[in-house]
Motif scaffolding. Structure first.
Motif, mmCIF file in Angstrom:
data_model
loop_
_atom_site.group_PDB
_atom_site.id
_atom_site.type_symbol
_atom_site.label_atom_id
_atom_site.label_comp_id
_atom_site.label_asym_id
_atom_site.label_seq_id
_atom_site.Cartn_x
_atom_site.Cartn_y
_atom_site.Cartn_z
ATOM 1 N N PHE A 131 8.256 4.964 -16.119
ATOM 2 C CA PHE A 131 8.103 4.643 -14.703
ATOM 3 C C PHE A 131 7.200 5.705 -14.097
ATOM 4 N N THR A 132 6.819 5.524 -12.850
ATOM 5 C CA THR A 132 6.010 6.529 -12.163
ATOM 6 C C THR A 132 6.614 6.816 -10.787
ATOM 7 N N ASP A 133 5.981 7.739 -10.069
ATOM 8 C CA ASP A 133 6.404 8.036 -8.703
ATOM 9 C C ASP A 133 5.501 7.347 -7.685
ATOM 10 N N THR A 158 0.831 -1.202 0.000
ATOM 11 C CA THR A 158 0.000 0.000 0.000
ATOM 12 C C THR A 158 0.867 1.255 0.000
ATOM 13 N N GLY A 159 0.239 2.368 -0.380
ATOM 14 C CA GLY A 159 0.952 3.638 -0.405
ATOM 15 C C GLY A 159 0.179 4.679 -1.168
ATOM 16 N N THR A 160 0.874 5.492 -1.964
ATOM 17 C CA THR A 160 0.246 6.581 -2.694
ATOM 18 C C THR A 160 0.384 6.382 -4.189
ATOM 19 N N GLU A 161 -0.643 6.832 -4.909
ATOM 20 C CA GLU A 161 -0.661 6.704 -6.360
ATOM 21 C C GLU A 161 0.186 7.818 -6.996
ATOM 22 N N PRO A 162 0.572 7.652 -8.250
ATOM 23 C CA PRO A 162 1.538 8.572 -8.860
ATOM 24 C C PRO A 162 0.944 9.911 -9.285
ATOM 25 N N LEU A 163 1.841 10.904 -9.355
ATOM 26 C CA LEU A 163 1.508 12.215 -9.923
ATOM 27 C C LEU A 163 2.086 12.371 -11.324
ATOM 28 N N PHE A 164 3.131 11.592 -11.649
ATOM 29 C CA PHE A 164 3.732 11.764 -12.969
ATOM 30 C C PHE A 164 4.065 10.426 -13.619
ATOM 31 N N THR A 165 4.248 10.465 -14.925
ATOM 32 C CA THR A 165 4.897 9.388 -15.667
ATOM 33 C C THR A 165 6.303 9.867 -16.008
ATOM 34 N N GLY A 166 7.277 9.058 -15.677
ATOM 35 C CA GLY A 166 8.652 9.375 -16.010
ATOM 36 C C GLY A 166 9.121 8.542 -17.189
ATOM 37 N N TYR A 167 10.061 9.071 -17.935
ATOM 38 C CA TYR A 167 10.604 8.364 -19.089
ATOM 39 C C TYR A 167 12.124 8.476 -19.067
ATOM 40 N N VAL A 168 12.777 7.437 -19.516
ATOM 41 C CA VAL A 168 14.215 7.479 -19.734
ATOM 42 C C VAL A 168 14.473 6.822 -21.084
ATOM 43 N N ASP A 215 1.516 4.006 -18.360
ATOM 44 C CA ASP A 215 2.297 3.016 -17.628
ATOM 45 C C ASP A 215 2.988 2.055 -18.582
ATOM 46 N N ARG A 216 3.630 1.045 -18.011
ATOM 47 C CA ARG A 216 4.459 0.148 -18.811
ATOM 48 C C ARG A 216 3.653 -0.806 -19.690
ATOM 49 N N GLY A 238 15.880 12.145 -19.880
ATOM 50 C CA GLY A 238 14.845 11.785 -18.923
ATOM 51 C C GLY A 238 13.755 12.836 -18.929
ATOM 52 N N MET A 239 12.531 12.425 -18.607
ATOM 53 C CA MET A 239 11.402 13.367 -18.593
ATOM 54 C C MET A 239 10.456 13.002 -17.455
ATOM 55 N N MET A 240 9.786 14.014 -16.922
ATOM 56 C CA MET A 240 8.710 13.821 -15.954
ATOM 57 C C MET A 240 7.496 14.588 -16.456
ATOM 58 N N ASP A 241 6.443 13.845 -16.782
ATOM 59 C CA ASP A 241 5.209 14.426 -17.300
ATOM 60 C C ASP A 241 4.127 14.245 -16.243
ATOM 61 N N PHE A 242 3.671 15.335 -15.656
ATOM 62 C CA PHE A 242 2.724 15.263 -14.539
ATOM 63 C C PHE A 242 1.308 15.002 -15.049
ATOM 64 N N ASP A 243 1.095 13.740 -15.464
ATOM 65 C CA ASP A 243 -0.173 13.299 -16.028
ATOM 66 C C ASP A 243 -0.914 12.340 -15.110
ATOM 67 N N GLY A 244 -0.485 12.268 -13.833
ATOM 68 C CA GLY A 244 -1.114 11.336 -12.907
ATOM 69 C C GLY A 244 -0.692 9.899 -13.137
ATOM 70 N N GLY A 245 0.442 9.697 -13.795
ATOM 71 C CA GLY A 245 0.911 8.335 -14.053
ATOM 72 C C GLY A 245 0.087 7.603 -15.081
ATOM 73 N N ALA A 246 -0.478 8.346 -16.019
ATOM 74 C CA ALA A 246 -1.427 7.754 -16.970
ATOM 75 C C ALA A 246 -0.772 6.811 -17.966
#
Length: 503
Positions: free
Chosen positions: A277-279, A191-201, A244-245, A234-242
């Motif tokens: 990836f996500t946060d 358990t924990g918290t859902e993502p705010l961004f999708t990250g790319y490398v 995914d892999r 690398g990139m961080m797109d604040f899309d709510g982790g929409a």
């Protein structure tokens, strides 16, 4: 039947295997990938940073020189001074790079110079090659191309199923990453918290690389990183982790995201490798179910901000290894194995919050911009820089072990003896240490009969930091300390608590 089966031959699983093998346990490591090596484990995509605490662990097991060589780094010679030295690197927090000159060395009085570097840029492949070689020398069996599909446990042990194959062991440890099969099959809550961004490398070819500024860039629409290696982005797109892999990464999608977060019309002409990836920040509700334990990303996941993930996992392995070995040999006092989860879970929670805080500060928006300015001002102070440095290096970690001395629960200083030998060199055999910095030899009697677990050393050191004696666990954590000239009350109780009775 093996004493311990480990699922996952990454750095965490291999370090744990080495710790268990060093203690004489029979160890089997099962790895899904058929071969050790891939573009995601070599430079630049497999580049990772190791903190001072992780490097100290390699130093204490005699693997530091091999790690430096495998990483292409220069060997580190023992420092001539016995006084704390200012750091060369502090790291960054939420994209803000900090000034090492602003670290206040007096903030922790029990720090000493060590042959281990403060920080090392290396690769997963380099770390794994060093650990795999050591594991082989210790008799650890590594089987690759094994996909675990079922787990069964009873009071005597655990059986791992992989197709028609059966692998029985007394204990099982899942070190198989953030999507851990062991965690899922064994029924651990996560358990924990859902993502705010999708990250790319990615490794990509750019038509116009000059349009992207090198380094970390926080923009009005996200964050991008242009790293030293050509085309490593690398990139961080604040899309709510929409994104995914489960979705295919195309050149068109990556270019769209890069243009949006960079605010440029940069063009990708080709993509060699890419991953997302996500946060998402989550932790297993417990690190142990019966005879099954978790370590590394199998126990906790978070964004890579701050470079804490690999270091957190290696610290899990160092903490668990000697405790599980002592339990397997029947030498662990009551509660020692349970202390693994009790000590490591709060640290994971702290790292998850460290990651969440950075994500919150980097999220685009007018309110966040105001917070960013305030945080940058605070980080520019000595107190702010020192605080981040303590977190970055692991120096701030203190386990609550109930001792009154301020050193108890922390990492042991790397004391240097008159002959130039460092404390870390005395720990290569995986035993604990009872150190007396004088000639009275008052503690030797309590060690007798436990020499297979605990080593007594009585000798002056070049800088004893005002201490008279120290008791150190095999993982380098101080469990008892006495100042110079003080009565060593409580030493025998500490020995019994952590090392058990004599043979």
């Amino acid at each position: 039947m093996h004493d311990v089966a480990i699922v996952g031959a990454g750095p965490v699983g291999l370090f744990l295997a080495c710790e268990l093998g060093l203690a004489g346990c029979s160890v089997l490591v099962l790895e899904r990938e058929p071969e050790p090596g891939s573009p995601w484990r070599t430079e630049p995509l497999g580049t990772r940073g190791l903190s001072a605490t992780s490097l100290e662990a390699f130093h204490r097991r005699g693997m530091l020189d091999q790690l430096l060589a495998a990483s292409g780094a220069e060997p580190v010679t023992s420092p001539e001074t016995d006084a704390p030295q200012p750091p060369h690197i502090v790291g960054h927090f939420a994209g803000t790079v900090l000034d090492p000159a602003k670290v206040e060395l007096g903030a922790w009085p029990y720090r000493l110079p060590t042959p281990a570097p403060e920080f090392l840029m290396t690769t997963l492949d380099a770390v794994e090659s060093v650990l795999a070689e050591r594991a082989d020398k210790l008799g650890v069996e590594i089987r690759r191309g094994v996909t675990v599909d079922e787990i069964a446990q009873d009071e005597q042990g655990v059986t791992v199923h992989a197709g028609v194959q059966r692998y029985p062991a007394r204990w099982l440890v899942g070190c198989d990453g953030g999507r851990s099969t062991v965690r899922k099959l064994a029924g651990f809550a996560f358990t924990g918290t859902e993502p705010l961004f999708t990250g790319y490398v990615m490794l990509a070819e750019l038509e116009d690389p000059e349009k992207l500024t090198p380094g970390i860039n926080l923009t009005a629409t996200g964050t991008y990183l242009r790293l030293e290696a050509e085309g490593h982005l690398g990139m961080m797109d604040f899309d709510g982790g929409a994104f995914d892999r489960t979705q295919r990464l195309t050149r068109e999608h990556l270019q769209e995201v890069l243009r949006r977060v960079s605010g440029t019309d940069v063009t990708l002409t080709g993509v060699t490798h890419a991953s997302s990836f996500t946060d998402r920040a989550m932790r297993a509700s417990t690190y142990r179910h019966g005879r099954i334990l978790l370590a590394g990303d199998a126990a906790h996941i978070h964004s890579p901000l701050g470079g804490q993930g690999l270091n957190l996992g290696l610290a899990d392995a160092v903490n668990l290894g000697w405790k599980l070995a002592a339990t397997t040999r029947g030498q662990a006092p009551d509660g020692v194995l349970d202390s693994y989860a009790r000590e490591r879970e709060p640290i994971a929670d702290s790292v998850l919050d460290w990651s969440r805080a950075q994500v919150a500060i980097m999220r685009p928006g007018s309110h966040t911009d105001a917070v960013q300015g305030l945080v940058r001002d605070l980080l520019a102070t000595e107190d702010g820089t020192t605080y981040v440095f303590r977190r970055f290096t692991g120096a701030a970690i203190r386990h609550d072990l109930g001792g009154e001395h301020p050193l108890v629960g922390g990492n042991a200083p790397d004391f240097r003896f008159a002959d130039g030998i460092h404390l870390g060199e005395l720990m290569a055999d995986g035993r604990g240490l009872a150190l007396e910095f004088g000639t009275e030899d008052r503690l030797r009697g309590a060690v007798e009969g436990r020499e297979d677990r605990l080593r007594h050393v009585g000798a002056p050191v070049r800088n004893d930091l005002g201490l008279g004696a120290v008791l150190i666990r095999p993982d380098g954590i101080v469990v008892w300390a006495s100042d110079r000239g003080a009565d060593p009350a409580g030493f025998e109780r500490a020995v019994e608590r952590w090392f058990g009775g004599p043979r």
